[in-house]
Design a protein around this motif. Structure first.
Motif, PDB file in Angstrom:
ATOM      1  N   GLY A 152     -31.363 -56.149 -50.366  1.00  0.00           N
ATOM      2  CA  GLY A 152     -31.365 -56.396 -48.926  1.00  0.00           C
ATOM      3  C   GLY A 152     -30.228 -55.696 -48.208  1.00  0.00           C
ATOM      4  N   VAL A 153     -29.050 -55.723 -48.791  1.00  0.00           N
ATOM      5  CA  VAL A 153     -27.901 -55.030 -48.206  1.00  0.00           C
ATOM      6  C   VAL A 153     -28.185 -53.533 -48.123  1.00  0.00           C
ATOM      7  N   LEU A 154     -28.752 -52.987 -49.192  1.00  0.00           N
ATOM      8  CA  LEU A 154     -29.051 -51.551 -49.219  1.00  0.00           C
ATOM      9  C   LEU A 154     -30.167 -51.181 -48.246  1.00  0.00           C
ATOM     10  N   LEU A 155     -31.224 -52.000 -48.189  1.00  0.00           N
ATOM     11  CA  LEU A 155     -32.300 -51.737 -47.227  1.00  0.00           C
ATOM     12  C   LEU A 155     -31.751 -51.735 -45.807  1.00  0.00           C
ATOM     13  N   SER A 156     -30.902 -52.692 -45.493  1.00  0.00           N
ATOM     14  CA  SER A 156     -30.301 -52.755 -44.159  1.00  0.00           C
ATOM     15  C   SER A 156     -29.455 -51.522 -43.884  1.00  0.00           C
ATOM     16  N   ALA A 157     -28.646 -51.125 -44.857  1.00  0.00           N
ATOM     17  CA  ALA A 157     -27.776 -49.956 -44.692  1.00  0.00           C
ATOM     18  C   ALA A 157     -28.579 -48.680 -44.496  1.00  0.00           C
ATOM     19  N   CYS A 158     -29.746 -48.608 -45.127  1.00  0.00           N
ATOM     20  CA  CYS A 158     -30.615 -47.431 -45.006  1.00  0.00           C
ATOM     21  C   CYS A 158     -31.580 -47.535 -43.831  1.00  0.00           C
ATOM     22  N   HIS A 159     -31.547 -48.658 -43.119  1.00  0.00           N
ATOM     23  CA  HIS A 159     -32.458 -48.914 -41.995  1.00  0.00           C
ATOM     24  C   HIS A 159     -33.913 -48.880 -42.449  1.00  0.00           C
ATOM     25  N   ASP A 160     -34.156 -49.440 -43.629  1.00  0.00           N
ATOM     26  CA  ASP A 160     -35.507 -49.513 -44.173  1.00  0.00           C
ATOM     27  C   ASP A 160     -36.022 -50.944 -44.130  1.00  0.00           C
ATOM     28  N   VAL A 161     -37.340 -51.066 -44.113  1.00  0.00           N
ATOM     29  CA  VAL A 161     -38.018 -52.356 -44.177  1.00  0.00           C
ATOM     30  C   VAL A 161     -39.012 -52.269 -45.334  1.00  0.00           C
ATOM     31  N   LEU A 162     -39.077 -53.330 -46.117  1.00  0.00           N
ATOM     32  CA  LEU A 162     -39.875 -53.361 -47.338  1.00  0.00           C
ATOM     33  C   LEU A 162     -41.160 -54.160 -47.177  1.00  0.00           C
ATOM     34  N   THR A 171     -48.435 -54.306 -70.423  1.00  0.00           N
ATOM     35  CA  THR A 171     -48.535 -53.022 -69.726  1.00  0.00           C
ATOM     36  C   THR A 171     -48.493 -53.295 -68.221  1.00  0.00           C
ATOM     37  N   VAL A 172     -47.536 -52.688 -67.551  1.00  0.00           N
ATOM     38  CA  VAL A 172     -47.396 -52.883 -66.111  1.00  0.00           C
ATOM     39  C   VAL A 172     -47.171 -51.526 -65.441  1.00  0.00           C
ATOM     40  N   CYS A 173     -47.979 -51.259 -64.423  1.00  0.00           N
ATOM     41  CA  CYS A 173     -47.874 -50.015 -63.655  1.00  0.00           C
ATOM     42  C   CYS A 173     -47.199 -50.319 -62.318  1.00  0.00           C
ATOM     43  N   PHE A 174     -46.264 -49.460 -61.962  1.00  0.00           N
ATOM     44  CA  PHE A 174     -45.480 -49.616 -60.738  1.00  0.00           C
ATOM     45  C   PHE A 174     -45.607 -48.369 -59.882  1.00  0.00           C
ATOM     46  N   ALA A 175     -45.451 -48.560 -58.574  1.00  0.00           N
ATOM     47  CA  ALA A 175     -45.283 -47.440 -57.650  1.00  0.00           C
ATOM     48  C   ALA A 175     -44.334 -47.877 -56.547  1.00  0.00           C
ATOM     49  N   TRP A 176     -43.504 -46.950 -56.148  1.00  0.00           N
ATOM     50  CA  TRP A 176     -42.604 -47.121 -55.010  1.00  0.00           C
ATOM     51  C   TRP A 176     -42.901 -45.964 -54.076  1.00  0.00           C
ATOM     52  N   LYS A 177     -43.048 -46.249 -52.807  1.00  0.00           N
ATOM     53  CA  LYS A 177     -43.442 -45.219 -51.840  1.00  0.00           C
ATOM     54  C   LYS A 177     -42.646 -45.442 -50.557  1.00  0.00           C
ATOM     55  N   ALA A 178     -42.029 -44.368 -50.076  1.00  0.00           N
ATOM     56  CA  ALA A 178     -41.284 -44.437 -48.822  1.00  0.00           C
ATOM     57  C   ALA A 178     -41.879 -43.467 -47.819  1.00  0.00           C
ATOM     58  N   GLN A 179     -41.820 -43.827 -46.557  1.00  0.00           N
ATOM     59  CA  GLN A 179     -42.305 -42.931 -45.510  1.00  0.00           C
ATOM     60  C   GLN A 179     -41.519 -41.628 -45.496  1.00  0.00           C
ATOM     61  N   HIS A 207     -33.457 -50.725 -55.922  1.00  0.00           N
ATOM     62  CA  HIS A 207     -31.998 -50.801 -55.743  1.00  0.00           C
ATOM     63  C   HIS A 207     -31.335 -49.475 -56.108  1.00  0.00           C
ATOM     64  N   ASP A 208     -31.679 -48.945 -57.270  1.00  0.00           N
ATOM     65  CA  ASP A 208     -31.060 -47.708 -57.743  1.00  0.00           C
ATOM     66  C   ASP A 208     -31.372 -46.532 -56.827  1.00  0.00           C
ATOM     67  N   TYR A 209     -32.609 -46.456 -56.332  1.00  0.00           N
ATOM     68  CA  TYR A 209     -32.988 -45.391 -55.409  1.00  0.00           C
ATOM     69  C   TYR A 209     -32.185 -45.504 -54.117  1.00  0.00           C
ATOM     70  N   LEU A 210     -32.107 -46.701 -53.548  1.00  0.00           N
ATOM     71  CA  LEU A 210     -31.401 -46.885 -52.282  1.00  0.00           C
ATOM     72  C   LEU A 210     -29.908 -46.604 -52.428  1.00  0.00           C
ATOM     73  N   GLU A 211     -29.353 -47.030 -53.540  1.00  0.00           N
ATOM     74  CA  GLU A 211     -27.922 -46.797 -53.798  1.00  0.00           C
ATOM     75  C   GLU A 211     -27.642 -45.290 -53.885  1.00  0.00           C
ATOM     76  N   GLU A 212     -28.531 -44.588 -54.576  1.00  0.00           N
ATOM     77  CA  GLU A 212     -28.398 -43.133 -54.702  1.00  0.00           C
ATOM     78  C   GLU A 212     -28.534 -42.459 -53.351  1.00  0.00           C
ATOM     79  N   ARG A 213     -29.480 -42.935 -52.552  1.00  0.00           N
ATOM     80  CA  ARG A 213     -29.703 -42.363 -51.225  1.00  0.00           C
ATOM     81  C   ARG A 213     -28.484 -42.538 -50.329  1.00  0.00           C
ATOM     82  N   LEU A 214     -27.847 -43.691 -50.401  1.00  0.00           N
ATOM     83  CA  LEU A 214     -26.656 -43.950 -49.595  1.00  0.00           C
ATOM     84  C   LEU A 214     -25.478 -43.094 -50.033  1.00  0.00           C
ATOM     85  N   ALA A 215     -25.436 -42.770 -51.303  1.00  0.00           N
ATOM     86  CA  ALA A 215     -24.325 -41.982 -51.851  1.00  0.00           C
ATOM     87  C   ALA A 215     -24.422 -40.505 -51.449  1.00  0.00           C
TER      88      ALA A 215
END
Length: 165
Positions: free
Chosen positions: A12-22, A117-125, A156-164
């Motif tokens: 949540g802290v990272l989403l706020s810092a990146c101005h993203d909504v999940l 077995t679990v399939c994941f996807a993360w997608k950002a605009q 979390h890891d993606y957002l942290e990397e993006r902020l860095a």
């Protein structure tokens, strides 16, 4: 659950810092990611909605997953997870989405797609996309919990990397 809440707080802290909504699109986790997120006070500032699409019909109706994708690859597939994440972004006010579809057990597995077995996807605009399949072990509760944690940790890891950057 405490582990999920701590991670959700950091997300949540990272989403706020990146101005993203999940937004989330969940199948086998049954809303577990959304539960972990909304356990955090103030999460309405960075969380829009959850789609719990347990049936194939729900995946098609609510997220726009193509019938051909489900027929060719099945509900538990990277192709379906990708379309679920895309649909969650398209059908919400979110700028980023997590989707998950898997086999939590105890039944439902096969030689090709065993329980866990679990399939994941993360997608950002913004264009970022990650798709992967992970194999978890344990009982139904453990598999679902591991899936929730993995979904949030990857975001979390993606957002942290993006902020860095």
């Amino acid at each position: 659950m405490e582990l999920h809440e701590s991670l959700s707080q950091r997300v949540g802290v990272l989403l706020s810092a990146c101005h993203d909504v999940l937004a989330t699109a969940e199948s086998c986790t049954g809303g577990g990611i959304a539960t972990a997120i909304t356990a955090i006070a103030g999460s309405s500032a960075w969380f829009d909605r959850a789609f719990v699409t347990y049936s194939n019909e729900a995946k098609m109706e609510m997220l726009g997953v193509q019938p051909e994708t489900l027929t060719k690859w099945g509900a538990v597939s990277e192709a379906t997870a990708r379309e679920m994440a895309e649909g969650a972004v398209q059908h919400s006010r979110a700028s980023i989405a997590i989707s998950v579809s898997g086999i939590a057990g105890p039944g439902g597995g096969s030689a090709e797609k065993p329980v866990g077995t679990v399939c994941f996807a993360w997608k950002a605009q913004s264009g970022w996309e990650k798709i992967e399949t992970v194999h978890f072990s344990g009982d139904r509760t453990q598999i679902r919990s591991q899936a929730v944690y993995h979904a949030l940790k990857t975001l979390h890891d993606y957002l942290e990397e993006r902020l860095a950057e």
